[in-house]
Design an enzyme around this catalytic site. Structure first.
Site, PDB file in Angstrom:
ATOM      1  N   GLU A 291       7.480  68.305  21.961  1.00  0.00           N
ATOM      2  CA  GLU A 291       5.893  67.417  22.534  1.00  0.00           C
ATOM      3  C   GLU A 291       6.580  66.784  22.594  1.00  0.00           C
ATOM      4  O   GLU A 291       7.294  65.951  21.835  1.00  0.00           O
ATOM      5  CB  GLU A 291       5.157  67.701  20.687  1.00  0.00           C
ATOM      6  CG  GLU A 291       4.179  69.005  20.743  1.00  0.00           C
ATOM      7  CD  GLU A 291       3.966  69.359  19.749  1.00  0.00           C
ATOM      8  OE1 GLU A 291       3.334  67.971  19.597  1.00  0.00           O
ATOM      9  OE2 GLU A 291       3.195  70.389  18.820  1.00  0.00           O
TER      10      GLU A 291
ATOM     11  N   GLU B 245       6.009  72.292  13.090  1.00  0.00           N
ATOM     12  CA  GLU B 245       5.435  71.142  12.178  1.00  0.00           C
ATOM     13  C   GLU B 245       5.505  71.650  11.093  1.00  0.00           C
ATOM     14  O   GLU B 245       4.633  71.014  10.119  1.00  0.00           O
ATOM     15  CB  GLU B 245       4.589  70.508  12.528  1.00  0.00           C
ATOM     16  CG  GLU B 245       4.592  69.895  14.161  1.00  0.00           C
ATOM     17  CD  GLU B 245       3.958  68.486  14.369  1.00  0.00           C
ATOM     18  OE1 GLU B 245       3.012  67.829  13.486  1.00  0.00           O
ATOM     19  OE2 GLU B 245       4.033  68.053  15.619  1.00  0.00           O
TER      20      GLU B 245
END
Length: 518
Positions: free
Chosen positions: A294, A174
């Site tokens: 995710e 991220e």
């Protein structure tokens, strides 16, 4: 029975072979996922390495294939060396991601041993926040190198004689997120991942490398990030990551929440298009696949409130109190509706497994997880355990996206969508298959007819149903807890079956599975 919906195999229904990694999960050094989750040397079921055997048994029952480790936000300040060698020599450090104390009792050496016990592949993430190229290459040599070099010999000295053979690597986590230590612009990350991917493949050309995609489809740089990164680093990339979480209060209505898989489908289509543009720009010879590493239900509003309170309490003063070890964080308790939504998300992943070649349901134990533990007591299954386990154990062969004629539901976020969604999997060699279905209507039961006769090598005269499952409760907010771990378990789905046809009634807010052979 009056049929409301039909599910049939069409001439273009076949999607792709089902990749085993689509049934992956995620273990991060966060809360009690590791300490008190997979590892607790004081627990009555702990083995010689300190791993909870009751958790190992449930991980096997869940059917997880590949586990992303060790983060997540945690990885962006992590020194991989800290988790190697004798535990007595390992440093204790602060984890900036979750404001916790990291004891480093568990690291890559230990997690490798745990993966052998659970029969799972490791997807390893490297630190792009505070480290980078040199650290990634050294970690690669440590885990995969043949004995005879300094770092590989260090692994041997630490008791792991064989190379770990970790093939899939996430280059950061991220990195577009302002919450991430060392976060970058698209151009900065593109240049960094290009250098690191190139160097790692010089060391081992057979690696499969995952670049960070956008942290969510709601990031302001979504699409721009993917196009910039994938175009710059196309030659040495194999995957781009996708992250998406859903929860009822995060949707505009309960009906919109039940239709969350429509958002996932948009996400997949957008990122796949960016990957195709990168391939075209390079006149490339390979597709960049999606790693949905995710996904799941996460009540992120609870964490956001906790974090805001922590920041408010901290103020502008200096603080010297110790940070907690393995605190209770993100321990969401899931209900029936959450399980139906996760079953719907799994259906969507399978319907797009031509592009989604890896996925990690986040996370595995205690932290937004299908498996929960108490410190000295038992481990138990959350409601979301069941749809994942059924798909992981029985979705084999190829995935088929069937033609669905269904009543519709109205959503504010996605417009008019089918109430019924489904995927069919079929192994033409063993002639075994699986129907997964979901009724996303908040209010209405529907009667569904399924036609399987057009599956290849299907023998209608030998057709039979092996087992059925229905996940539904009159109280859609019913949960499993430590005191009542079996409050929600699947029941049998009542069906009629003959030749190549099945009919069944799907209640509102329900998920169902039918295992069959012919």
């Amino acid at each position: 029975m009056t049929i409301n919906a039909t599910i049939t195999i069409g001439p273009n229904s076949v999607v792709a072979d089902i990749p085993p990694r689509i049934f992956g999960s995620f273990v991060e050094h966060l809360g009690r996922c590791v300490y008190g989750g997979i590892y607790d040397p004081n627990h009555p079921t702990a083995d010689v390495d300190g791993f909870r055997q009751d958790v190992i048994n449930l991980v096997k029952e869940l059917g997880v294939t590949c586990i992303r480790y060790p983060g997540g936000n945690f990885v962006s300040t992590y020194n991989w060396e800290d988790g190697t060698g004798p535990r007595s020599d390992r440093p204790v450090r602060r984890d900036l991601a979750w404001h916790s104390t990291e004891t480093n009792e568990i690291g890559i050496d230990d997690f490798y041993r745990w993966s052998k016990k659970t029969g799972t592949e490791i997807m390893l993430a490297v630190n792009m926040g505070t480290r980078g190229l040199k650290s990634a290459l050294e970690e690669l040599e440590y885990v995969n190198g043949a004995p005879g070099t300094e770092l590989a010999d260090r692994r041997v000295h630490n008791g792991i004689f064989e190379p770990m053979n970790i093939k899939m690597w996430c280059i950061g986590n991220e990195m577009d997120g302002p919450w991430q230590v060392g976060h970058m612009t698209p151009e900065e990350y593109a240049a960094s991942v290009d250098r690191i991917a190139h160097a790692m493949k010089l060391a081992e050309s057979g690696l499969e490398l995952v670049a960070c995609g956008s942290s969510s489809a709601h990031m302001p740089t979504f699409e721009t990030w993917e196009r910039t990164v994938l175009t710059k680093a196309y030659d040495n990339l194999d995957f781009v990551s996708c992250h998406a979480y859903y929860y009822e209060r995060g949707a505009k209505s309960l009906q919109d929440y039940l239709a969350s898989s429509q958002d996932m489908e948009r996400f997949i289509a957008t990122v796949a298009d960016c990957a195709d543009q990168a391939k075209a720009a390079h006149a490339g010879d390979h597709d960049i696949a999606l790693s949905f590493d995710e996904w799941g239900v996460w009540y992120s509003d609870i964490w956001n409130k906790q974090e805001a309170e922590w920041k408010a309490q901290s103020g502008k003063e200096l603080h010297h109190e110790p940070w907690p070890k393995a605190p209770h964080l993100l321990e969401n308790i899931y209900n029936v509706t959450d399980a139906v939504v996760e079953g719907s998300l799994m259906i969507m992943l399978l319907k797009h497994c031509d592009r989604v070649r890896s996925a990690s349901r986040a996370q595995l134990v205690n932290v937004i997880a299908p498996i929960m533990t108490s410190e000295s007591g038992k481990a138990w299954r959350q409601t979301v355990f069941w749809p994942f386990a059924e798909a992981a154990h029985h979705a084999q062969g190829e995935a088929y996206s069937p033609i669905i004629n269904s009543p519709t539901i109205q959503t504010e976020s996605f417009g008019t969508v089918n109430a019924i969604d489904s995927v069919i999997t079929w192994d033409k060699n063993s002639r075994t298959g699986l129907v997964l279905m979901v009724n996303r209507s908040q209010f209405n039961q529907y009667d569904v007819a399924i036609s399987l006769g057009d599956l290849p090598n299907f023998n209608a005269s030998a057709f039979a149903v092996n087992r059925t499952m229905l996940l539904h409760d009159n109280d859609p907010h019913q949960c499993n807890t430590e005191d009542n771990p079996d409050a929600v378990v699947p029941s049998s789905l009542s069906i009629t079956a003959s030749d190549a046809f099945i009919t069944a009634a799907l209640p509102a807010i329900s998920w169902a599975a039918i295992e069959f052979h012919s």
